[in-house]
Design a protein around this motif. Sequence first.
Motif, mmCIF file in Angstrom:
data_model
loop_
_atom_site.group_PDB
_atom_site.id
_atom_site.type_symbol
_atom_site.label_atom_id
_atom_site.label_comp_id
_atom_site.label_asym_id
_atom_site.label_seq_id
_atom_site.Cartn_x
_atom_site.Cartn_y
_atom_site.Cartn_z
ATOM 1 N N GLY A 13 -3.159 14.055 39.926
ATOM 2 C CA GLY A 13 -4.446 14.631 39.567
ATOM 3 C C GLY A 13 -5.346 13.722 38.750
ATOM 4 N N SER A 14 -4.920 12.504 38.455
ATOM 5 C CA SER A 14 -5.785 11.610 37.691
ATOM 6 C C SER A 14 -6.713 10.850 38.631
ATOM 7 C CB SER A 14 -4.947 10.622 36.865
ATOM 8 O OG SER A 14 -4.158 9.829 37.712
ATOM 9 N N THR A 15 -7.884 10.507 38.121
ATOM 10 C CA THR A 15 -8.892 9.824 38.928
ATOM 11 C C THR A 15 -8.774 8.322 38.760
ATOM 12 O OG1 THR A 15 -10.383 11.691 38.699
ATOM 13 C CG2 THR A 15 -11.369 9.596 39.340
ATOM 14 N N ILE A 16 -8.842 7.629 39.873
ATOM 15 C CA ILE A 16 -8.893 6.169 39.870
ATOM 16 C C ILE A 16 -10.333 5.796 40.186
ATOM 17 C CG2 ILE A 16 -8.056 4.066 40.949
ATOM 18 C CD1 ILE A 16 -5.579 5.662 41.818
ATOM 19 N N ALA A 17 -10.957 5.047 39.306
ATOM 20 C CA ALA A 17 -12.378 4.717 39.466
ATOM 21 C C ALA A 17 -12.559 3.388 40.175
ATOM 22 C CB ALA A 17 -13.057 4.700 38.108
ATOM 23 N N ASP A 18 -11.906 3.233 41.329
ATOM 24 C CA ASP A 18 -12.081 2.010 42.084
ATOM 25 C C ASP A 18 -13.234 2.167 43.068
ATOM 26 O OD1 ASP A 18 -10.822 3.849 43.704
ATOM 27 O OD2 ASP A 18 -9.432 2.435 44.589
ATOM 28 N N SER A 19 -13.686 1.067 43.581
ATOM 29 C CA SER A 19 -14.766 1.086 44.555
ATOM 30 C C SER A 19 -14.383 0.147 45.690
ATOM 31 C CB SER A 19 -16.069 0.633 43.912
ATOM 32 O OG SER A 19 -17.098 0.645 44.860
ATOM 33 N N GLU A 20 -14.591 0.600 46.900
ATOM 34 C CA GLU A 20 -14.248 -0.194 48.062
ATOM 35 C C GLU A 20 -15.470 -0.265 48.976
ATOM 36 O OE1 GLU A 20 -11.069 -0.068 51.786
ATOM 37 O OE2 GLU A 20 -11.182 1.611 50.399
ATOM 38 N N THR A 21 -15.856 -1.471 49.346
ATOM 39 C CA THR A 21 -16.960 -1.647 50.283
ATOM 40 C C THR A 21 -16.389 -1.614 51.691
ATOM 41 O OG1 THR A 21 -18.209 -2.954 48.691
ATOM 42 C CG2 THR A 21 -18.835 -3.162 51.009
ATOM 43 N N LEU A 22 -16.838 -0.668 52.483
ATOM 44 C CA LEU A 22 -16.347 -0.500 53.843
ATOM 45 C C LEU A 22 -17.239 -1.202 54.858
ATOM 46 C CD1 LEU A 22 -15.480 3.287 53.548
ATOM 47 C CD2 LEU A 22 -13.952 1.335 53.219
ATOM 48 N N LEU A 23 -18.507 -1.338 54.534
ATOM 49 C CA LEU A 23 -19.471 -2.054 55.377
ATOM 50 C C LEU A 23 -20.557 -2.582 54.457
ATOM 51 C CD1 LEU A 23 -20.663 -2.786 58.216
ATOM 52 C CD2 LEU A 23 -21.913 -0.621 58.083
ATOM 53 N N ASP A 29 -9.632 14.117 48.958
ATOM 54 C CA ASP A 29 -8.905 13.446 47.876
ATOM 55 C C ASP A 29 -9.822 13.067 46.709
ATOM 56 O OD1 ASP A 29 -10.311 11.266 48.871
ATOM 57 O OD2 ASP A 29 -8.546 10.030 49.233
ATOM 58 N N GLY A 30 -11.096 13.456 46.775
ATOM 59 C CA GLY A 30 -12.027 13.203 45.680
ATOM 60 C C GLY A 30 -12.882 11.962 45.830
ATOM 61 N N ARG A 31 -12.580 11.134 46.807
ATOM 62 C CA ARG A 31 -13.409 9.943 46.995
ATOM 63 C C ARG A 31 -14.785 10.329 47.510
ATOM 64 N NH1 ARG A 31 -10.078 6.161 50.823
ATOM 65 N NH2 ARG A 31 -9.406 8.208 51.538
ATOM 66 N N GLU A 32 -15.776 9.621 47.011
ATOM 67 C CA GLU A 32 -17.139 9.792 47.502
ATOM 68 C C GLU A 32 -17.454 8.600 48.395
ATOM 69 O OE1 GLU A 32 -20.887 11.223 45.265
ATOM 70 O OE2 GLU A 32 -20.934 9.021 45.187
ATOM 71 N N VAL A 33 -17.853 8.887 49.625
ATOM 72 C CA VAL A 33 -18.205 7.830 50.570
ATOM 73 C C VAL A 33 -19.714 7.876 50.759
ATOM 74 C CG1 VAL A 33 -17.785 6.862 52.851
ATOM 75 C CG2 VAL A 33 -15.982 8.170 51.711
ATOM 76 N N ASN A 83 -19.502 8.830 61.244
ATOM 77 C CA ASN A 83 -18.427 9.746 61.649
ATOM 78 C C ASN A 83 -17.120 9.011 61.904
ATOM 79 O OD1 ASN A 83 -19.780 12.172 61.361
ATOM 80 N ND2 ASN A 83 -20.625 12.081 63.427
ATOM 81 N N ARG A 84 -17.205 7.837 62.500
ATOM 82 C CA ARG A 84 -16.013 7.021 62.737
ATOM 83 C C ARG A 84 -15.328 6.677 61.410
ATOM 84 N NH1 ARG A 84 -18.579 3.359 65.404
ATOM 85 N NH2 ARG A 84 -18.842 1.900 63.707
ATOM 86 N N THR A 85 -16.123 6.322 60.405
ATOM 87 C CA THR A 85 -15.578 5.961 59.093
ATOM 88 C C THR A 85 -14.958 7.177 58.414
ATOM 89 O OG1 THR A 85 -17.214 4.195 58.845
ATOM 90 C CG2 THR A 85 -16.164 4.999 56.834
ATOM 91 N N ILE A 86 -15.656 8.303 58.436
ATOM 92 C CA ILE A 86 -15.124 9.522 57.823
ATOM 93 C C ILE A 86 -13.823 9.933 58.510
ATOM 94 C CG2 ILE A 86 -15.533 11.992 57.440
ATOM 95 C CD1 ILE A 86 -17.112 10.252 55.534
ATOM 96 N N ASP A 87 -13.789 9.912 59.830
ATOM 97 C CA ASP A 87 -12.565 10.271 60.554
ATOM 98 C C ASP A 87 -11.395 9.363 60.172
ATOM 99 O OD1 ASP A 87 -13.710 12.416 61.901
ATOM 100 O OD2 ASP A 87 -14.197 11.229 63.698
ATOM 101 N N ARG A 88 -11.661 8.064 60.072
ATOM 102 C CA ARG A 88 -10.607 7.125 59.704
ATOM 103 C C ARG A 88 -10.087 7.387 58.301
ATOM 104 N NH1 ARG A 88 -10.673 2.535 56.868
ATOM 105 N NH2 ARG A 88 -12.924 2.312 56.960
ATOM 106 N N LEU A 89 -10.980 7.664 57.363
ATOM 107 C CA LEU A 89 -10.566 7.951 55.991
ATOM 108 C C LEU A 89 -9.806 9.263 55.891
ATOM 109 C CD1 LEU A 89 -13.775 6.726 54.139
ATOM 110 C CD2 LEU A 89 -11.543 5.598 54.209
ATOM 111 N N LEU A 90 -10.185 10.248 56.674
ATOM 112 C CA LEU A 90 -9.454 11.523 56.673
ATOM 113 C C LEU A 90 -8.051 11.338 57.255
ATOM 114 C CD1 LEU A 90 -12.234 14.047 57.762
ATOM 115 C CD2 LEU A 90 -11.117 13.896 55.526
ATOM 116 N N GLU A 91 -7.907 10.501 58.264
ATOM 117 C CA GLU A 91 -6.597 10.224 58.824
ATOM 118 C C GLU A 91 -5.691 9.549 57.796
ATOM 119 O OE1 GLU A 91 -6.976 8.008 62.461
ATOM 120 O OE2 GLU A 91 -8.051 9.637 63.449
ATOM 121 N N GLU A 92 -6.258 8.676 56.958
ATOM 122 C CA GLU A 92 -5.474 8.004 55.912
ATOM 123 C C GLU A 92 -4.953 8.999 54.885
ATOM 124 O OE1 GLU A 92 -7.928 4.966 54.198
ATOM 125 O OE2 GLU A 92 -8.026 3.807 56.053
ATOM 126 N N ILE A 93 -5.698 10.073 54.649
ATOM 127 C CA ILE A 93 -5.294 11.077 53.662
ATOM 128 C C ILE A 93 -4.122 11.900 54.195
ATOM 129 C CG2 ILE A 93 -5.996 13.174 52.451
ATOM 130 C CD1 ILE A 93 -8.855 12.012 52.414
#
Length: 137
Positions: free
Chosen positions: A87-97, A54-58, A126-136
Motif C-alpha cells: 500500500g505504499s506509494t513509489i514516486a517514480d516516473s517512467e517515460t513511455l514515449l 495500481d495507482g499509476r497516473e499515465v 489505448n495500446r499503451t493502457i492495455d499493455r500497462l493493464l496486462e502488466e498489472i
Amino acid sequence: MDSESLAAAGLLAALSRTVEIFADLRHPFVRHEHISTFFPPAGVRVGIAFVLPDGREVRFEVSVAADGDVFHVEGSITADGSITAEGSTIADSETLLDLPRKTLPDVGAALDALDDYAGDVAEAANRTIDRLLEEIA
C-alpha cells in the motif's frame, strides 16, 4: 485580420483540435481526467491522464510554446507513481514515449507539428493502457 490575429486564431483552432482528439480517448476500465495547463512565458500543455488500478497516473500530452522568434512543440506519454502490495506509494516516473522537441520558426509549421504530435500520442493511447493493464494482472 492582420497576420498576428490570424496566427492567434490558428493557435486557438489547433488547440481545439488537440483537445477534441484527447477528449475522444477513453478506456472502459480506467478513469481519466483532461489536462490543460499554461506555462510561462507563452506555452500551453494539453492532454489526458488515466489512473490505473495500481495507482499509476499515465499522462498523454502535447505542448506548444513561443520562445522569442521560434515555437517549441513536444509530445510525450509518461507514467508516474505506483502502489506496492503493502500500500505504499513509489514516486517514480517512467517515460513511455518521448517525441523529439521540434523548434520551428513559423507558427503554421508549429501548429502542423502540434496536430501531428497529438495524433501520434493519441494513436498510442489505448495500446499503451492495455499493455500497462496486462502488466498489472
